[in-house]
Structures are given as structure tokens and as C-alpha cells.
Motif scaffolding. Structure first.
Motif, PDB file in Angstrom:
ATOM      1  N   ALA A   1      36.201  98.869  47.327  1.00  0.00           N
ATOM      2  CA  ALA A   1      37.207  99.504  46.466  1.00  0.00           C
ATOM      3  C   ALA A   1      37.803 100.736  47.143  1.00  0.00           C
ATOM      4  O   ALA A   1      39.020 100.951  47.101  1.00  0.00           O
ATOM      5  N   TRP A   2      36.958 101.533  47.784  1.00  0.00           N
ATOM      6  CA  TRP A   2      37.449 102.724  48.470  1.00  0.00           C
ATOM      7  C   TRP A   2      38.299 102.363  49.684  1.00  0.00           C
ATOM      8  O   TRP A   2      39.340 102.981  49.929  1.00  0.00           O
ATOM      9  N   VAL A   3      37.879 101.362  50.440  1.00  0.00           N
ATOM     10  CA  VAL A   3      38.652 100.946  51.618  1.00  0.00           C
ATOM     11  C   VAL A   3      40.007 100.382  51.188  1.00  0.00           C
ATOM     12  O   VAL A   3      41.048 100.675  51.793  1.00  0.00           O
ATOM     13  N   GLY A   4      40.004  99.560  50.133  1.00  0.00           N
ATOM     14  CA  GLY A   4      41.263  99.019  49.630  1.00  0.00           C
ATOM     15  C   GLY A   4      42.198 100.115  49.150  1.00  0.00           C
ATOM     16  O   GLY A   4      43.416 100.063  49.379  1.00  0.00           O
ATOM     17  N   TRP A   5      41.659 101.123  48.465  1.00  0.00           N
ATOM     18  CA  TRP A   5      42.469 102.256  48.017  1.00  0.00           C
ATOM     19  C   TRP A   5      43.069 102.999  49.208  1.00  0.00           C
ATOM     20  O   TRP A   5      44.246 103.387  49.185  1.00  0.00           O
ATOM     21  N   SER A   6      42.269 103.190  50.252  1.00  0.00           N
ATOM     22  CA  SER A   6      42.776 103.846  51.460  1.00  0.00           C
ATOM     23  C   SER A   6      43.933 103.061  52.064  1.00  0.00           C
ATOM     24  O   SER A   6      44.926 103.643  52.519  1.00  0.00           O
ATOM     25  N   ALA A   7      43.829 101.745  52.060  1.00  0.00           N
ATOM     26  CA  ALA A   7      44.918 100.913  52.587  1.00  0.00           C
ATOM     27  C   ALA A   7      46.179 101.059  51.743  1.00  0.00           C
ATOM     28  O   ALA A   7      47.295 101.085  52.269  1.00  0.00           O
ATOM     29  N   MET A   8      46.024 101.163  50.419  1.00  0.00           N
ATOM     30  CA  MET A   8      47.180 101.270  49.533  1.00  0.00           C
ATOM     31  C   MET A   8      47.852 102.637  49.628  1.00  0.00           C
ATOM     32  O   MET A   8      49.077 102.736  49.585  1.00  0.00           O
ATOM     33  N   VAL A   9      47.046 103.702  49.744  1.00  0.00           N
ATOM     34  CA  VAL A   9      47.589 105.060  49.687  1.00  0.00           C
ATOM     35  C   VAL A   9      47.895 105.622  51.075  1.00  0.00           C
ATOM     36  O   VAL A   9      48.936 106.258  51.282  1.00  0.00           O
ATOM     37  N   PHE A  10      47.005 105.383  52.057  1.00  0.00           N
ATOM     38  CA  PHE A  10      47.151 105.980  53.390  1.00  0.00           C
ATOM     39  C   PHE A  10      47.519 104.976  54.479  1.00  0.00           C
ATOM     40  O   PHE A  10      47.600 105.342  55.649  1.00  0.00           O
ATOM     41  N   ALA A  11      47.710 103.698  54.066  1.00  0.00           N
ATOM     42  CA  ALA A  11      48.077 102.629  55.021  1.00  0.00           C
ATOM     43  C   ALA A  11      47.043 102.473  56.129  1.00  0.00           C
ATOM     44  O   ALA A  11      47.366 102.141  57.271  1.00  0.00           O
TER      45      ALA A  11
ATOM     46  N   GLY B   1      65.645  87.085  38.202  1.00  0.00           N
ATOM     47  CA  GLY B   1      64.624  88.086  38.490  1.00  0.00           C
ATOM     48  C   GLY B   1      63.225  87.581  38.219  1.00  0.00           C
ATOM     49  O   GLY B   1      63.020  86.472  37.718  1.00  0.00           O
ATOM     50  N   GLY B   2      62.264  88.411  38.555  1.00  0.00           N
ATOM     51  CA  GLY B   2      60.859  88.090  38.357  1.00  0.00           C
ATOM     52  C   GLY B   2      60.009  89.260  38.788  1.00  0.00           C
ATOM     53  O   GLY B   2      60.518  90.283  39.263  1.00  0.00           O
ATOM     54  N   ARG B   3      58.731  89.133  38.628  1.00  0.00           N
ATOM     55  CA  ARG B   3      57.825  90.166  39.102  1.00  0.00           C
ATOM     56  C   ARG B   3      57.737  90.112  40.623  1.00  0.00           C
ATOM     57  O   ARG B   3      58.046  89.078  41.234  1.00  0.00           O
ATOM     58  N   PRO B   4      57.295  91.199  41.289  1.00  0.00           N
ATOM     59  CA  PRO B   4      57.337  91.254  42.757  1.00  0.00           C
ATOM     60  C   PRO B   4      56.628  90.082  43.439  1.00  0.00           C
ATOM     61  O   PRO B   4      57.102  89.591  44.462  1.00  0.00           O
ATOM     62  N   GLY B   5      55.503  89.639  42.898  1.00  0.00           N
ATOM     63  CA  GLY B   5      54.741  88.581  43.560  1.00  0.00           C
ATOM     64  C   GLY B   5      55.220  87.179  43.242  1.00  0.00           C
ATOM     65  O   GLY B   5      54.675  86.203  43.768  1.00  0.00           O
TER      66      GLY B   5
ATOM     67  N   ARG C   1      48.858  95.913  55.470  1.00  0.00           N
ATOM     68  CA  ARG C   1      49.908  94.888  55.551  1.00  0.00           C
ATOM     69  C   ARG C   1      49.670  93.777  54.531  1.00  0.00           C
ATOM     70  O   ARG C   1      50.606  93.246  53.920  1.00  0.00           O
ATOM     71  N   GLN C   2      48.406  93.411  54.337  1.00  0.00           N
ATOM     72  CA  GLN C   2      48.077  92.375  53.357  1.00  0.00           C
ATOM     73  C   GLN C   2      48.390  92.849  51.935  1.00  0.00           C
ATOM     74  O   GLN C   2      48.905  92.081  51.115  1.00  0.00           O
ATOM     75  N   VAL C   3      48.102  94.112  51.671  1.00  0.00           N
ATOM     76  CA  VAL C   3      48.403  94.692  50.352  1.00  0.00           C
ATOM     77  C   VAL C   3      49.899  94.640  50.078  1.00  0.00           C
ATOM     78  O   VAL C   3      50.348  94.262  48.986  1.00  0.00           O
ATOM     79  N   ASN C   4      50.699  95.002  51.081  1.00  0.00           N
ATOM     80  CA  ASN C   4      52.155  94.984  50.912  1.00  0.00           C
ATOM     81  C   ASN C   4      52.699  93.565  50.810  1.00  0.00           C
ATOM     82  O   ASN C   4      53.707  93.331  50.139  1.00  0.00           O
ATOM     83  N   ARG C   5      52.039  92.627  51.471  1.00  0.00           N
ATOM     84  CA  ARG C   5      52.488  91.240  51.393  1.00  0.00           C
ATOM     85  C   ARG C   5      52.258  90.678  49.992  1.00  0.00           C
ATOM     86  O   ARG C   5      53.100  89.945  49.464  1.00  0.00           O
ATOM     87  N   LEU C   6      51.118  91.033  49.383  1.00  0.00           N
ATOM     88  CA  LEU C   6      50.815  90.529  48.046  1.00  0.00           C
ATOM     89  C   LEU C   6      51.717  91.138  46.980  1.00  0.00           C
ATOM     90  O   LEU C   6      52.107  90.454  46.036  1.00  0.00           O
ATOM     91  N   GLU C   7      52.028  92.400  47.114  1.00  0.00           N
ATOM     92  CA  GLU C   7      52.886  93.086  46.143  1.00  0.00           C
ATOM     93  C   GLU C   7      53.984  93.827  46.889  1.00  0.00           C
ATOM     94  O   GLU C   7      53.921  95.028  47.117  1.00  0.00           O
TER      95      GLU C   7
END
Length: 545
Positions: A363-373, A521-525, A380-386
Motif C-alpha cells: 500500500a505504501w509503495v503504491g501510494w509512492s508511485a501515485m504521488v511521487f511517481a 463520454g465515459g469514466r477514464p478506464g 506508469r502502470q498506475v497511469n495506464r489503469l487510470e
């Protein structure tokens, strides 16, 4: 001086957990995540849509969704709407409505505790709410607006009432009758049917069958009075609504032709859905196999089998109705917690600590990827999904998540040895995981699940004087979200009004012919054509669909 037993020394939280420690843990787990996000697809959006309609239009007797009648049992919507009124000064409707779910869930945990105390004794009773709240399937529904949680509360209250038919018969009968009546008002007749054979079994096992039978009849009369008050009001004020409601009820009661397949699917669902109650219930059956005729074991066994049969026939394999299988499994699993052999108990304890420590790191590593890239590949996977999501750092969320992680580390180091340490660590670990998801991941999850941006985009595309909009293939959750966010309502294309609408809103395959697309339109994913929402305008001089 005699040596103080190890399980009574202060080493962190005493085990079994006392009332305050247990209450704080469960309240923290239940109420975290109820606020801070928009209505999500399926039951959450539909329920909030009904509550929104109820709050705005005041049709308390006959709930509706986006202006259309929604024949359903009203109790959950009533409580959620009352919660919305009560907290309107500080919370939006969708967040205040979910607080009602928190209340129902806490009541369910309290009633399962009382039932376990009645059946298995005070020392083993704390395991029951820990097992129920710690079930993986429970996690999926405890934090959404879900009417089945009110039914779950009614079931746990009914088991508490039935467990008192010998010791406190009058209170037990009142509790059972009230639970049965309120359960009907929460979700209709089919989910409450399993309780009737279970009650008959309790009467048959009673030492004083005549007294128990009379009490059961009195409780059924009480239930009929509670449920009948709403039905009588409907008959007097809205007979058409009552007819539609009973038609849906009879459709459920008629069953499905694939009950055997449903039963098989439940058998594959339960091992993970009801973990860890499911394997512990199996262990109880094995280790207590010579005592299966005792009331403390026979009651949950019969309740589980009857409930499994009824929901397989009437409700089918869906995640929400499977919640009703958890209370009897939990009551059966409680003796298994304290009777686990030392090796198995230690293995379960280590599994709980390692599993949720690992999930916390993720959870912490995923948060770091979302906030600090960082890590970059995960980012990149996080941005691809959403696509389009931009993470923002929040001091409050990060600080609360750090505190929760430190408390988890303190707990696993200081917990005293006890047969309940494994289930306590499991529940505490699940609470930590959910807290981290709610504090760190919620903005990313909400970005992908909410209909708010799509609804706003559609509202901008609509002309100011648009007239009616015909809707095709729009799920209830989509209807609810469009109405809730921007007041966009549709009519059936088959209705007299819908046949003359100049606008057409369709979900799924594109419409051809005499329609001109003006918005998509639609949701991002949502990238496939079948997931898109499209708005069409009728071409001038043409009519019909």
C-alpha cells in the motif's frame, strides 16, 4: 506470591479484548472509508440515488429512483435519509447516507457478540465480531451503501433472540419477532425466509415445546404487525406500488431453474469469501464432532444449511446475499478459535502478521508511485489503469496512515499469548490495510469509479431547453448517478413521452439511422465502445426510433 498468569499481564491489548479495545477497533474499521468518495457503481450508487430522491421529494412511503418508482423494502432508505437530514450541515447526501450503513454494521457486530455469548460463553464471545468483521466478503460490502447490511443486522438479532428461547424466553421472542419484521422492511421476504425453519428447529429442540411454540407464534404476530404497517399504508395510498412490490417478491420466491448450479457456485465462493470463519467452522465440526447435537452447535449448523438452500433458490449467486451465510458460520467457528492446536494457532498468527505487513508495504509503495511517481515502472502502470490521474500529497492522510502503521507494529510486538491472538492480529491487520487504502489510495480509486466528471460533461453538452431525454440500456447505477450529480433524468423510449423525445441517451453500442451524435463520454478506464455513454439528437423532420 503466586505468579500472575501470562494472559492476564499487561502486554499491549489484553486478550480476549475487553469491551473498549474491541469497540475502538471495530468502530475504526467500520467508519473509515464511509466518507471521502463519490457514489460508486452498482449498489452504492443505486442506494444513494434512492435516498437522494427521498430527501428531495419526501415520498417516504414509496421510494423512487431518478423520478421512477423503485418498488423495494424501505427501511434502509429511511434510516439513510434520516442520517442525511441529521448530518446535512456537515456532509453531502451520499456520505451522510453511508453513515447509516456504519450504524447497521455495528449493530450486527453487537448482536453476533450477544448471540455468541449466549451460545458459547463470555470468554469466547469476542471472537464472533472479530470473525464477522474480519471476513473478506464482509469487507467488500461494509463500506458501501448496501441494504443487505440491514438484513444482516436483522439476521444477527434473530439468532440472538433464538438463542434465548430457553434462558429468557420472553425477551428472546420479542427480539426474534422484531428482527423478523424489521428484516422484511429492510429487504423483503425472501432473505428472511431461512429464519422460519431455524425458529421451528429451536422450538422442536426446546425443553418446553408448548411454551416455545406459543412464543414463536407471538413473535410471528409481532413481525406481521411491524411489516404490515407499511403494507397497509401502501394499500391505502399507493396500491399500484404495492402490486409492483409483491410481483417482485413473488418472482424471487418462485426460485430459479439453476438452484443446483447456484449451490455449487456458493461452494466455490465461500472458502475465500468467509475466510477465516469458514476453515475455523470446519475445525469446530471436526474437534466437536461428538457434541454436534448440542444447541450451541446444532443451531448454527441448521441455520447455515437452510440459509444456503434458500438463497441458492431465491436470490442466486451474488456477493451481497452471501453476507447472510456469515452469521451462522461465525457462530459455528467461535469454538474453533479457542480449540486450535498450538501449532495451527501459531501458524495462523504468523500468517496474519506476515500477510498484512506485506500488504501494508504494498500500500505504501503504491501510494509512492501515485504521488511521487516512484517506482517509475509502477507509476506508469498506475497511469495506464487510470489515465489522467494526478496524485496529491495530503499531510492529514499521510500522518494518519503512518500512525496506523506504527500501531500495527506495536500491536504485533506486544500482544500476549492467547488462543485469540491469531484472529485479533487478522482483524487488526485487515483494519490497517483498509485504513491505508482509505487514507492513501482513495483519491485514485474514486477517480476511476465516480461518474461525476462524465455527468458534468454530459450536462454541458445538453441544450438549456432540451425537453425530455429517452434513455436506452441505462443501468440503475447510471440513472442514479446522473440524477444525483446533475439532475439529468430520462424516460423510457417505449413510453408515449419517450417516443417523441428529441434527445436520446444510450449506453453501449452506437445508434445509427435518424440520430446525430452530439456527445460521447465515459469514466477514464472505460475504453471499449460497449462501455461508452452517447447522446444523440433527432434529425430535423424525422420521428420514431
Amino acid at each position: 506470591m503466586p505468579v500472575q498468569p501470562e494472559h492476564t499481564r499487561f502486554k499491549g491489548i489484553a486478550l480476549p479484548p475487553n469491551g473498549w479495545a474491541l469497540a475502538v477497533l471495530l468502530v475504526l474499521y467500520i467508519f473509515t472509508g464511509l466518507i471521502g468518495h463519490d457514489p460508486w457503481k452498482n449498489d452504492d450508487a443505486v442506494t444513494i440515488g434512492v435516498v437522494h430522491d427521498l430527501v428531495n421529494n419526501g415520498q417516504w412511503l414509496t421510494p423512487s429512483l431518478a423520478g421512477h418508482p423503485y418498488p423495494d423494502a424501505p427501511l434502509h432508505y429511511w434510516v439513510a435519509a434520516a442520517s442525511s437530514h441529521l448530518f446535512a450541515w456537515i456532509l453531502p447526501v451520499h456520505e451522510a447516507a453511508r453513515l447509516a450503513n456504519g450504524i447497521f454494521t455495528l449493530l450486527a457486530l453487537a448482536f453476533i457478540y450477544f448471540a455468541a455469548r449466549q451460545l458459547h460463553g463470555r470468554e469466547q464471545a469476542p471472537a464472533a465480531p472479530l470473525l464477522l468483521a474480519g471476513s473478506i466478503g464482509f469487507l467488500f460490502h461494509a463500506h458501501e451503501a448496501q441494504p443487505m447490511l440491514a438484513t444482516l443486522t436483522a439476521h444477527t438479532a434473530a439468532y440472538w433472540g433464538l438463542s434465548q428461547f430457553e434462558s429468557r424466553p420472553l425477551r428472546g421472542a420479542c427480539c426474534f419477532g422484531s428482527a423478523l419484521g424489521l428484516g422484511f422492511l429492510a429487504n423483503g421476504l425472501a432473505p428472511m425466509l431461512p429464519l422460519l425453519p431455524v425458529a421451528a428447529f429451536v422450538v422442536w429442540r426446546s425443553k418446553n415445546r408448548q411454551r416455545s411454540a406459543l412464543l414463536l407464534l407471538a413473535s410471528l404476530l409481532l413481525a406481521s404487525m411491524i411489516a404490515g404497517a407499511w403494507l397497509a399504508a401502501l394499500l391505502a395510498r399507493s396500491p399500484d406500488y404495492l402490486t409492483d412490490f409483491w410481483q417482485l417478491e413473488l418472482t424471487q420466491l418462485s426460485g430459479n431453474a439453476q438452484a443446483g448450479l447456484s449451490l455449487l457456485n456458493f461452494a466455490t465462493l465461500l472458502p475465500w469469501y468467509a475466510w477465516p470463519a469458514f476453515p475455523l467452522a470446519g475445525w469446530t465440526l471436526w474437534v466437536k464432532r461428538r457434541q454436534l447435537r448440542s444447541t450451541s452447535l446444532a443451531l448454527p449448523i441448521v441455520a447455515f444449511l437452510v440459509t444456503l438452500a434458500v438463497i441458492s433458490v431465491c436470490l442466486g449467486v451474488r456477493s451481497a446475499p452471501a453476507l447472510l451465510l456469515l452469521p451462522p458460520l461465525v457462530l459455528l467457528a467461535v469454538p474453533g478459535v479457542t480449540s486450535l492446536r498450538r501449532g495451527a494457532a501459531n501458524a495462523f498468527d504468523w500468517f496474519s502478521m506476515i500477510t498484512f505487513s506485506f500488504f501494508a508495504v504494498l500500500a505504501w509503495v503504491g501510494w509512492s508511485a501515485m504521488v511521487f511517481a516512484w517506482p517509475e515502472r509502477l507509476a506508469r502502470q498506475v497511469n495506464r489503469l487510470e489515465p489522467g490521474f494526478v496524485g496529491q500529497f495530503s499531510w492529514f492522510s499521510a500522518s494518519f496512515a503512518v500512525l496506523a502503521t506504527l500501531v500495527w507494529c506495536w500491536l504485533i510486538v506486544t500482544s500476549p499469548r492467547s488462543p485469540m491472538r491469531g484472529i485479533m492480529h487478522w482483524m487488526a491487520g485487515l483494519t490497517l490495510f483498509w485504513l491505508l487504502i482509505a487514507m492513501l489510495w482513495m483519491p485514485w480509486i474514486d477517480y476511476g469509479k465516480t461518474y461525476r466528471p462524465m455527468s458534468a460533461s454530459l450536462a454541458k453538452a445538453l441544450p438549456e431547453k432540451r425537453g425530455c431525454i429517452a434513455g436506452v440500456n441505462l443501468a440503475d447505477s447510471l440513472l442514479a448517478s446522473l440524477d444525483y450529480f446533475d439532475g439529468i433524468r430520462t424516460v423510457s423510449p417505449e413510453s408515449p413521452e419517450g417516443k417523441d423525445c428529441a434527445m436520446l441517451l444510450i449506453h453501449g453500442s452506437p445508434r445509427t439511422g435518424n440520430w446525430h451524435k452530439i456527445w460521447e463520454g465515459g469514466r477514464p478506464g472505460e475504453r471499449r465502445d460497449s462501455e461508452k455513454l452517447r447522446l444523440y439528437r433527432r434529425e430535423a423532420g424525422r420521428s420514431g426510433h
